[in-house]
Design a protein around this motif. Structure first.
Motif, PDB file in Angstrom:
ATOM      1  N   GLY A 187       0.797  -1.219   0.000  1.00 38.61           N
ATOM      2  CA  GLY A 187       0.000   0.000   0.000  1.00 38.61           C
ATOM      3  C   GLY A 187       0.832   1.271   0.000  1.00 38.61           C
ATOM      4  O   GLY A 187       1.778   1.410   0.772  1.00 38.61           O
ATOM      5  N   MET A 188       0.452   2.212  -0.853  1.00 34.55           N
ATOM      6  CA  MET A 188       1.167   3.485  -0.933  1.00 34.55           C
ATOM      7  C   MET A 188       0.354   4.633  -0.347  1.00 34.55           C
ATOM      8  O   MET A 188       0.690   5.800  -0.522  1.00 34.55           O
ATOM      9  N   ASP A 189      -0.734   4.298   0.363  1.00 28.41           N
ATOM     10  CA  ASP A 189      -1.405   5.283   1.197  1.00 28.41           C
ATOM     11  C   ASP A 189      -0.426   5.742   2.283  1.00 28.41           C
ATOM     12  O   ASP A 189       0.507   5.020   2.640  1.00 28.41           O
ATOM     13  N   GLY A 190      -0.639   6.952   2.803  1.00 21.54           N
ATOM     14  CA  GLY A 190       0.298   7.509   3.779  1.00 21.54           C
ATOM     15  C   GLY A 190       0.478   6.671   5.029  1.00 21.54           C
ATOM     16  O   GLY A 190       1.499   6.779   5.718  1.00 21.54           O
ATOM     17  N   SER A 191      -0.494   5.822   5.359  1.00 22.36           N
ATOM     18  CA  SER A 191      -0.370   4.967   6.537  1.00 22.36           C
ATOM     19  C   SER A 191       0.548   3.777   6.303  1.00 22.36           C
ATOM     20  O   SER A 191       0.944   3.095   7.254  1.00 22.36           O
ATOM     21  N   SER A 192       0.895   3.546   5.041  1.00 23.14           N
ATOM     22  CA  SER A 192       1.619   2.324   4.683  1.00 23.14           C
ATOM     23  C   SER A 192       2.873   2.556   3.870  1.00 23.14           C
ATOM     24  O   SER A 192       3.792   1.727   3.890  1.00 23.14           O
ATOM     25  N   ASP A 193       2.958   3.693   3.151  1.00 19.03           N
ATOM     26  CA  ASP A 193       4.038   3.861   2.166  1.00 19.03           C
ATOM     27  C   ASP A 193       5.421   3.922   2.779  1.00 19.03           C
ATOM     28  O   ASP A 193       6.422   3.674   2.110  1.00 19.03           O
ATOM     29  N   TRP A 194       5.515   4.237   4.091  1.00 19.01           N
ATOM     30  CA  TRP A 194       6.814   4.267   4.762  1.00 19.01           C
ATOM     31  C   TRP A 194       7.516   2.906   4.717  1.00 19.01           C
ATOM     32  O   TRP A 194       8.737   2.830   4.822  1.00 19.01           O
ATOM     33  N   ARG A 195       6.735   1.858   4.521  1.00 18.65           N
ATOM     34  CA  ARG A 195       7.346   0.519   4.447  1.00 18.65           C
ATOM     35  C   ARG A 195       8.225   0.369   3.215  1.00 18.65           C
ATOM     36  O   ARG A 195       9.142  -0.457   3.203  1.00 18.65           O
ATOM     37  N   PHE A 196       7.993   1.189   2.196  1.00 20.62           N
ATOM     38  CA  PHE A 196       8.705   1.038   0.925  1.00 20.62           C
ATOM     39  C   PHE A 196       9.596   2.231   0.594  1.00 20.62           C
ATOM     40  O   PHE A 196      10.689   2.051   0.067  1.00 20.62           O
ATOM     41  N   LYS A 197       9.155   3.444   0.938  1.00 20.10           N
ATOM     42  CA  LYS A 197       9.983   4.622   0.664  1.00 20.10           C
ATOM     43  C   LYS A 197      10.988   4.874   1.792  1.00 20.10           C
ATOM     44  O   LYS A 197      11.876   5.709   1.643  1.00 20.10           O
ATOM     45  N   LEU A 200      12.087  -0.322   2.966  1.00 15.59           N
ATOM     46  CA  LEU A 200      12.685  -1.059   1.841  1.00 15.59           C
ATOM     47  C   LEU A 200      13.815  -0.249   1.219  1.00 15.59           C
ATOM     48  O   LEU A 200      14.852  -0.810   0.839  1.00 15.59           O
ATOM     49  N   ALA A 201      13.639   1.062   1.149  1.00 12.83           N
ATOM     50  CA  ALA A 201      14.668   1.935   0.571  1.00 12.83           C
ATOM     51  C   ALA A 201      15.938   1.952   1.412  1.00 12.83           C
ATOM     52  O   ALA A 201      17.005   2.372   0.933  1.00 12.83           O
ATOM     53  N   ASN A 202      15.855   1.492   2.652  1.00 12.71           N
ATOM     54  CA  ASN A 202      17.050   1.412   3.492  1.00 12.71           C
ATOM     55  C   ASN A 202      18.069   0.420   2.932  1.00 12.71           C
ATOM     56  O   ASN A 202      19.276   0.612   3.086  1.00 12.71           O
ATOM     57  N   LYS A 229      14.560  -2.463  -7.280  1.00 12.29           N
ATOM     58  CA  LYS A 229      13.527  -2.679  -8.291  1.00 12.29           C
ATOM     59  C   LYS A 229      13.047  -4.133  -8.281  1.00 12.29           C
ATOM     60  O   LYS A 229      11.837  -4.402  -8.361  1.00 12.29           O
ATOM     61  N   ASN A 230      13.975  -5.067  -8.169  1.00 11.78           N
ATOM     62  CA  ASN A 230      13.605  -6.475  -8.170  1.00 11.78           C
ATOM     63  C   ASN A 230      12.638  -6.809  -7.040  1.00 11.78           C
ATOM     64  O   ASN A 230      11.655  -7.536  -7.233  1.00 11.78           O
ATOM     65  N   LEU A 231      12.938  -6.283  -5.841  1.00 11.03           N
ATOM     66  CA  LEU A 231      12.064  -6.546  -4.691  1.00 11.03           C
ATOM     67  C   LEU A 231      10.709  -5.889  -4.879  1.00 11.03           C
ATOM     68  O   LEU A 231       9.661  -6.510  -4.659  1.00 11.03           O
ATOM     69  N   PHE A 232      10.712  -4.622  -5.297  1.00 17.55           N
ATOM     70  CA  PHE A 232       9.445  -3.914  -5.455  1.00 17.55           C
ATOM     71  C   PHE A 232       8.607  -4.554  -6.559  1.00 17.55           C
ATOM     72  O   PHE A 232       7.383  -4.664  -6.430  1.00 17.55           O
ATOM     73  N   ASP A 233       9.258  -4.991  -7.643  1.00 16.46           N
ATOM     74  CA  ASP A 233       8.540  -5.694  -8.705  1.00 16.46           C
ATOM     75  C   ASP A 233       7.862  -6.954  -8.163  1.00 16.46           C
ATOM     76  O   ASP A 233       6.717  -7.272  -8.521  1.00 16.46           O
ATOM     77  N   LEU A 234       8.580  -7.663  -7.301  1.00 15.10           N
ATOM     78  CA  LEU A 234       8.019  -8.877  -6.711  1.00 15.10           C
ATOM     79  C   LEU A 234       6.798  -8.531  -5.853  1.00 15.10           C
ATOM     80  O   LEU A 234       5.767  -9.221  -5.916  1.00 15.10           O
TER      81      LEU A 234
END
Length: 424
Positions: A187-197, A200-202, A229-234
């Motif tokens: 999810g890229m809603d503000g409650s969830s997007d921190w998991r990826f931006k 995961l970006a860490n 990219k590979n992880l996010f694609d998955l």
């Protein structure tokens, strides 16, 4: 993390309140505590802990929890008020830059003396402006029962290639297995997007820093963005939903998908244990590393902190002392340490910490004891919240098919340089 400046009026009010002794003492009338909490998922536990402390000591404790992704703007607003938070937090050196003038020196505080290592002190010169109060881990939370139903075990996943093979197979057989996808919605809603931006970006930051032998940079190169990219694609292809739907998917959506047995993998952290354990037993779930395809055989969970407690030096001396007493009670009393370990899922960096019953915390220790290297938390060096938001926007468009991966790379690399320059 880049915090906005407090308004001039608020600054004047705070400056007028700074004439306090350097070592406050408890006044006859006592004091009160106002904690601006960063962690929405721990709100209920903090409310209960505050109530327990008030019942035990008579000290008024107010806990206000900022909405997910809104901590800095909430802190800015609250610090401009006459009745400002007495206890707040920053994410590390970057966050401290904007708030160091508000930080009471914790060098001689009892809670600081109880730290297991001075590496958990956040310093500006000789002053201890903040202290880490929690060590956490994150990775891929895994439904072991569903994994076994698909014909696999945790031993079958020891690398990115293994993870992709298993996830692709589960996705192809989702109807047969009775799931909606291998992964819960990214999810890229503000409650969830921190998991990826952020989380995961860490990983590309961690591996770039490790390769270059640095712990920060003004110009990220993006050496490992192909792995990102590979992880996010998955995540977005082997998912419970189409990529175009992710912009509206929330943290609750993702958690509920895992709780309801609709997906096998769920990227999140030790803090989710209390909620997930209402549905699953310790033998039904596990946390595995986010295998990144770089040094998989040696990679452990991502373990660290971006949570540093700071005390507002502009509060009254009574409120400062009340706040110091409350902090110390949280990490030394049976009630406090039990709540923080079990209800909040925290590993405490204090000598008085209780051993956690959290299975994910135990697994982190087991990985480390087995010789695997924890992935350090380097997202505290991300240049600003604006950088994260730019990356999040690019990831959302990419997932929806309206943007390219080149846009993500630009947001990551070019955005980093721009925001680092602005923060100087």
């Amino acid at each position: 993390m880049k915090m906005k400046k407090v308004t001039a009026m608020g600054m004047a009010a705070l400056m007028a309140a700074t004439m306090i002794p350097s070592v406050p003492v408890m006044a006859d009338g006592g004091g009160k505590v106002y904690y601006l909490n960063f962690k929405p998922e721990a709100d209920e536990a903090w409310q209960n802990l505050a109530k327990a402390y008030t019942e035990e000591t008579g000290t008024e404790v107010t806990v206000v929890t900022a909405a997910s992704g809104q901590y800095e703007t909430t802190l800015q607003s609250e610090m401009a008020k006459s009745d400002a938070p007495t206890l707040f937090q920053v994410n590390g050196p970057v966050g401290l830059k904007s708030w160091k003038d508000y930080c009471y020196d914790l060098k001689d505080a009892e809670i600081t003396k109880g730290l297991t290592s001075d590496t958990y002190e956040l310093k500006d010169g000789d002053a201890v402006d903040g202290i880490a109060y929690v060590i956490e881990s994150y990775g891929l939370i895994t439904n072991k029962t569903l994994l076994e139903k698909a014909g696999y075990s945790l031993d079958d996943i020891k690398s990115y290639d293994d993870l992709k093979k298993v996830a692709d197979d589960i996705q192809a057989r989702k109807d047969e297995l009775g799931v909606k996808g291998a992964f819960t919605s990214a999810g890229m809603d503000g409650s969830s997007d921190w998991r990826f931006k952020t989380h995961l970006a860490n990983l590309p930051i961690y591996y770039e820093y490790k390769e270059d032998g640095i712990d920060d940079t003004e110009a990220i190169k993006g050496t490992y963005l192909d792995n990102y990219k590979n992880l996010f694609d998955l995540y977005i292809t082997d998912s419970t939903c189409d990529g175009a739907e992710l912009s509206a998917k929330t943290a609750d959506d993702s958690r509920n998908e895992f709780v309801n047995g609709e997906a096998v993998f769920y990227q999140n952290g030790t803090w989710e244990y209390a909620e997930l354990s209402k549905t699953y037993g310790d033998d039904e779930m596990a946390m595995i590393p986010i295998y990144f395809g770089v040094d998989d055989e040696n990679e452990g969970l991502a373990t660290g902190t971006e949570n540093y407690w700071c005390v507002n030096k502009n509060a009254s001396e009574e409120d400062i002392q009340a706040t110091l007493d409350f902090m110390n009670w949280c990490v030394t009393s049976e009630t406090g340490t039990k709540s923080m370990a079990d209800d909040m899922g925290f590993t405490l960096p204090f000598k008085t910490a209780q051993e956690s019953t959290n299975v994910f915390v135990k697994e982190d220790a087991e990985y480390t004891e087995a010789g695997l290297t924890p992935v350090s938390w380097n997202f505290t060096t991300m240049p600003s919240e604006e950088w994260k938001n730019g990356l999040g926007t690019a990831l959302t468009a990419y997932a929806a098919g309206t943007g390219s991966w080149d846009d993500v790379v630009s947001a990551f690399v070019d955005g980093w340089a721009t925001e680092k320059a602005l923060s100087e």
